[in-house]
Design a protein around this motif. Structure first.
Motif, PDB file in Angstrom:
ATOM      1  N   LYS A   1       0.809  -1.210   0.000  1.00  0.00           N
ATOM      2  CA  LYS A   1       0.000   0.000   0.000  1.00  0.00           C
ATOM      3  C   LYS A   1       0.849   1.270   0.000  1.00  0.00           C
ATOM      4  N   ASN A   2       2.037   1.240   0.651  1.00  0.00           N
ATOM      5  CA  ASN A   2       2.792   2.491   0.555  1.00  0.00           C
ATOM      6  C   ASN A   2       3.560   2.619  -0.752  1.00  0.00           C
ATOM      7  N   THR A   3       3.795   1.488  -1.455  1.00  0.00           N
ATOM      8  CA  THR A   3       4.391   1.590  -2.790  1.00  0.00           C
ATOM      9  C   THR A   3       3.489   2.395  -3.717  1.00  0.00           C
ATOM     10  N   ILE A   4       2.184   2.102  -3.654  1.00  0.00           N
ATOM     11  CA  ILE A   4       1.246   2.817  -4.522  1.00  0.00           C
ATOM     12  C   ILE A   4       1.286   4.310  -4.201  1.00  0.00           C
ATOM     13  N   MET A   5       1.318   4.639  -2.914  1.00  0.00           N
ATOM     14  CA  MET A   5       1.400   6.045  -2.512  1.00  0.00           C
ATOM     15  C   MET A   5       2.696   6.696  -2.999  1.00  0.00           C
ATOM     16  N   LEU A   6       3.810   5.955  -2.858  1.00  0.00           N
ATOM     17  CA  LEU A   6       5.095   6.529  -3.267  1.00  0.00           C
ATOM     18  C   LEU A   6       5.109   6.841  -4.760  1.00  0.00           C
ATOM     19  N   PHE A   7       4.620   5.883  -5.567  1.00  0.00           N
ATOM     20  CA  PHE A   7       4.606   6.129  -7.010  1.00  0.00           C
ATOM     21  C   PHE A   7       3.715   7.311  -7.370  1.00  0.00           C
ATOM     22  N   ALA A   8       2.691   7.556  -6.562  1.00  0.00           N
ATOM     23  CA  ALA A   8       1.790   8.659  -6.876  1.00  0.00           C
ATOM     24  C   ALA A   8       2.432  10.019  -6.588  1.00  0.00           C
ATOM     25  N   PHE A   9       3.338  10.067  -5.609  1.00  0.00           N
ATOM     26  CA  PHE A   9       3.817  11.379  -5.181  1.00  0.00           C
ATOM     27  C   PHE A   9       5.287  11.654  -5.485  1.00  0.00           C
ATOM     28  N   PHE A  10       6.046  10.593  -5.787  1.00  0.00           N
ATOM     29  CA  PHE A  10       7.452  10.807  -6.119  1.00  0.00           C
ATOM     30  C   PHE A  10       7.708  10.368  -7.558  1.00  0.00           C
ATOM     31  N   LYS A  11       8.780  10.851  -8.135  1.00  0.00           N
ATOM     32  CA  LYS A  11       9.121  10.458  -9.495  1.00  0.00           C
ATOM     33  C   LYS A  11       9.441   8.959  -9.544  1.00  0.00           C
ATOM     34  N   ALA A  12       9.011   8.340 -10.628  1.00  0.00           N
ATOM     35  CA  ALA A  12       9.126   6.878 -10.728  1.00  0.00           C
ATOM     36  C   ALA A  12      10.563   6.402 -10.563  1.00  0.00           C
ATOM     37  N   LYS A  13      11.517   7.120 -11.164  1.00  0.00           N
ATOM     38  CA  LYS A  13      12.914   6.696 -11.078  1.00  0.00           C
ATOM     39  C   LYS A  13      13.377   6.673  -9.615  1.00  0.00           C
ATOM     40  N   PHE A  14      12.982   7.709  -8.877  1.00  0.00           N
ATOM     41  CA  PHE A  14      13.359   7.756  -7.466  1.00  0.00           C
ATOM     42  C   PHE A  14      12.756   6.576  -6.713  1.00  0.00           C
ATOM     43  N   VAL A  15      11.476   6.305  -6.934  1.00  0.00           N
ATOM     44  CA  VAL A  15      10.803   5.227  -6.189  1.00  0.00           C
ATOM     45  C   VAL A  15      11.477   3.893  -6.479  1.00  0.00           C
ATOM     46  N   ILE A  16      11.827   3.662  -7.750  1.00  0.00           N
ATOM     47  CA  ILE A  16      12.455   2.384  -8.105  1.00  0.00           C
ATOM     48  C   ILE A  16      13.826   2.255  -7.433  1.00  0.00           C
ATOM     49  N   TYR A  17      14.645   3.318  -7.512  1.00  0.00           N
ATOM     50  CA  TYR A  17      15.948   3.285  -6.836  1.00  0.00           C
ATOM     51  C   TYR A  17      15.780   3.076  -5.337  1.00  0.00           C
ATOM     52  N   PHE A  18      14.790   3.775  -4.787  1.00  0.00           N
ATOM     53  CA  PHE A  18      14.527   3.678  -3.346  1.00  0.00           C
ATOM     54  C   PHE A  18      14.160   2.245  -2.972  1.00  0.00           C
ATOM     55  N   MET A  19      13.246   1.657  -3.744  1.00  0.00           N
ATOM     56  CA  MET A  19      12.803   0.302  -3.410  1.00  0.00           C
ATOM     57  C   MET A  19      13.934  -0.711  -3.525  1.00  0.00           C
ATOM     58  N   ILE A  20      14.747  -0.571  -4.593  1.00  0.00           N
ATOM     59  CA  ILE A  20      15.868  -1.499  -4.760  1.00  0.00           C
ATOM     60  C   ILE A  20      16.857  -1.340  -3.601  1.00  0.00           C
TER      61      ILE A  20
END
Lengths: 329, 343
Positions: free
Chosen positions: B305-324
């Motif tokens: 559920k917080n992944t969906i929120m992160l993708f909505a509010f942060f740039k996709a590249k940042f979210v992917i780097y963050f998750m990895i």
């Protein structure tokens, strides 16, 4: 002007949705069905949020009727929260909010059953065994110790009932009776640093009780206490109520009397139970509610020592309105 | 379903009134509606519905808490205040951020709106990241529930909080190396325009107005965040019901795979960090202490559920780097601790 109107319509619609959430929660609180979703410890949060939702809903509707004094209506955070996009996107977004409200009002409340339990795994006994179970163990079949042992333990309970003090002294001395070797006193466990003091105190409290009525309030604590420290309780009579659960590898006379426990909400529910052995076990289907009375003993299952209830009386029971049990803290 | 501005206003008002009447009607007939089973589904889908409603009802108070904290920050904290308290050196800010994260009793449903607001107010990205991963674990309520769930084995309690604290700092530091102080939030054009005018005209408003603003703001943000939370709850409920856990359990046989499996579990179950310790303890029969720590550290930092929120509010590249980064760092750290502490 058009934009402004649209804006106030959004505020109006949001206000109504907020009131919808509040009404759903209030309805669940009044009908009591909230207990099927949320544990009692979380209820203060639910009450608080219901009140806040009502307040926010009313404020939103007032906001929508406010004149065209835009400065007052718009919060000045840089137009952060405008609803944009084509109409179907907006309808989709509001539908997401309407979904839980509609489902909550309309669909029947469901309590979790043993198919969910099977998926989540049921804890009975051996809470401290932390090694992975690995391959199924074909020595898992339990050597039922009926007859002599059973009788012996019953008589021990009787002996205790007739003369509690004398019996306890006997057990405390340990050497007096060969059969008492496997019985430990609470004090011995208390010394053991592995054993947690909370359950030690609990064991102390229940040691002198000769009939353990394992009801909703103490179900979870009792399961943990028996797992950790069955010594003083072997041979005691106990009564337990729950739903029937079976695992592969159970013999015909075995089943687990289990309950779902909930910490915060239903999503974190886990299942705990007590293994029982009874000749009538096969008459009960999985998910049936039963009440079992019998004598607590220790057995071995899949290589783990665990408590078992040798049942003297097994009968069908009514499912309680709230079938869940909760941690005692 | 008429929600267009082109429709006459009586129709829009009427729609709202009908909706409200429906809610009130349903409210007074909640028992009959449910018991007569006018609408029903197969047992599996009813289970999905039950878990879904459970998560939503449970999350709403905490989401409200998050949006109110966010709107209080928005309305009452001026941008230069934040700047004044932050150390000049980017790395020096990491440690106090982790300590602050431990003081705020905010869990993962509430942390996204708060962090987003703080970043919008000028907090550096990496400091926000420390909050994002640290605060949901490092808080008194989570400490209490973890303590009770693992009373028998407090080493899990200590490793959970030790790791969360250290890893929050490491992840924050890595995000600084990767992104420096670049802006990773998504801004819509109208927001940028608004930001501009906002900066120009920071008019002091009177107190009554501020209170009203806090409420307006909170409810707007509730709708902004709530949709992602509800969608995430629905997906998590479906996973909880339809995913056969035994297939996952079968994979996790040694320390390496069982840690990975528990981290996958933590991600898809999307449990509240206040309750996950009890779920973890129900796995203690089948999983090693080390992999339980993986579950307890990874879940609150990242889940469905917080992944969906992160993708909505942060740039996709940042979210992917963050998750990895979070995944790799948590996995590596848990494996290392496993060999040191639990063997």
């Amino acid at each position: 002007m058009e934009e402004r109107k649209d804006y106030s319509f959004h505020a109006y619609l949001r206000g109504i949705i907020l009131l919808g959430f509040a009404l759903l929660k209030l309805g669940m609180i009044i009908s009591g069905s909230i207990q099927l979703y949320i544990a009692p410890t979380m209820m203060p949060f639910i009450y608080g949020s219901t009140a806040i939702l009502f307040l926010l809903g009313v404020i939103q509707i007032l906001r929508s009727t406010a004149g065209d004094d835009t400065d007052e209506a718009a919060c000045d955070c840089g137009a952060d929260h405008g609803m944009s996009g084509p109409r179907y996107v907006q309808i989709g977004i509001y539908s997401i909010f309407l979904l839980p409200i509609a489902l909550g009002f309309v669909l029947p409340d469901q309590t979790l059953n043993s198919s969910v339990a099977e998926n989540r795994g049921v804890q009975f006994g051996a809470a401290e065994a932390s090694e992975p179970q690995g391959e199924p163990d074909d020595t898992g079949v339990i050597q039922a110790e009926e007859g002599e042992n059973f009788g012996e333990d019953t008589s021990r309970a009787e002996e205790y009932m007739e003369d509690p003090d004398g019996y306890m002294e006997n057990v405390g001395e340990g050497s007096a009776d060969a059969g008492a070797e496997e019985h430990y006193t609470v004090e011995e466990y208390y010394e053991d640093e592995q054993f947690d003091s909370y359950y030690a105190e609990m064991a102390e409290e229940y040691e002198d009780v000769d009939f353990l009525d394992i009801d909703e309030d103490i179900f979870l604590d009792m399961m943990t206490m028996l797992d950790q420290n069955i010594g003083p309780f072997e041979g005691k009579e106990a009564e337990i109520k729950g739903f029937v659960y079976r695992e592969e590898g159970f013999t015909e006379d075995q089943l687990v009397v289990a309950r779902f426990s909930m910490t915060c909400c239903i999503a974190d529910a886990s299942v705990q139970g007590l293994l029982i052995e009874s000749e009538e076990a096969e008459q009960f289907e999985v998910d049936d509610w039963v009440q079992a009375t019998g004598v607590i003993e220790e057995t071995e299952y899949n290589g783990h020592d665990m408590p078992v209830l040798k049942v003297t009386n097994l009968e069908p029971a009514e499912e309680p309105d709230v079938p869940y049990v909760y941690p005692s803290f | 379903m008429s929600r267009s501005s082109k429709l006459p206003s009586w129709l829009k008002d009427g729609f709202g009134i009908v909706l409200l009447l429906l809610f009130i009607l349903a409210f007074f007939n909640i028992d009959t509606l449910q018991e007569d089973e006018f609408f029903s589904l197969s047992p599996e889908w009813l289970t999905v519905n039950t878990i879904f409603l459970g998560i939503v009802i449970e999350a709403i108070p905490f989401l409200l808490l998050g949006v109110f904290v966010s709107s209080l920050i928005q309305v009452f904290v001026a941008e230069d205040t934040l700047q004044r308290f932050l150390p000049k050196n980017a790395y020096a800010a990491l440690f106090p951020a982790a300590v602050l994260g431990a003081i705020f009793p905010i869990c993962e449903c509430a942390i996204v709106p708060v962090v987003r607001r703080l970043i919008k107010k000028g907090m550096p990205l990496h400091v926000g990241v420390v909050f994002l991963v640290g605060a949901p674990i490092l808080n008194p309520v989570v400490a209490g529930s973890t303590y009770f769930a693992f009373r028998n084995d407090l080493s899990i309690f200590y490793t959970r909080f030790g790791l969360a604290f250290v890893l929050a700092i490491i992840i924050g530091g890595l995000m600084y190396i990767l992104f420096k102080n670049s802006d990773q939030l998504k801004w819509r054009t109208e927001e940028l325009r608004g930001k501009e005018s906002n900066n120009l005209a920071q008019v002091p408003v009177n107190k009554q107005n501020r209170l009203k603003q806090t409420f307006y703001h909170a409810s707007d943000e509730f709708f902004l965040m709530g949709k992602y939370l509800i969608a995430g709850a629905l997906i998590a409920a479906m996973f909880q019901t339809f995913l056969d856990r035994s297939t996952l359990l079968a994979i996790g046989t040694d320390a390496w795979t069982s840690t990975a499996v528990m981290m996958v579990f933590a991600y898809i179950l999307s449990l509240c960090s206040e309750a996950d310790a009890f779920v973890a303890s129900s796995f203690s029969n089948t999983f090693s202490s080390g992999s339980l720590v993986g579950f307890l550290v990874y879940g609150p930092m990242l889940d469905l559920k917080n992944t969906i929120m992160l993708f909505a509010f942060f740039k996709a590249k940042f979210v992917i780097y963050f998750m990895i980064s979070v995944t790799v760092i948590v996995y590596a750290a848990v494996m290392i601790t496993q060999f040191i502490v639990f063997l």
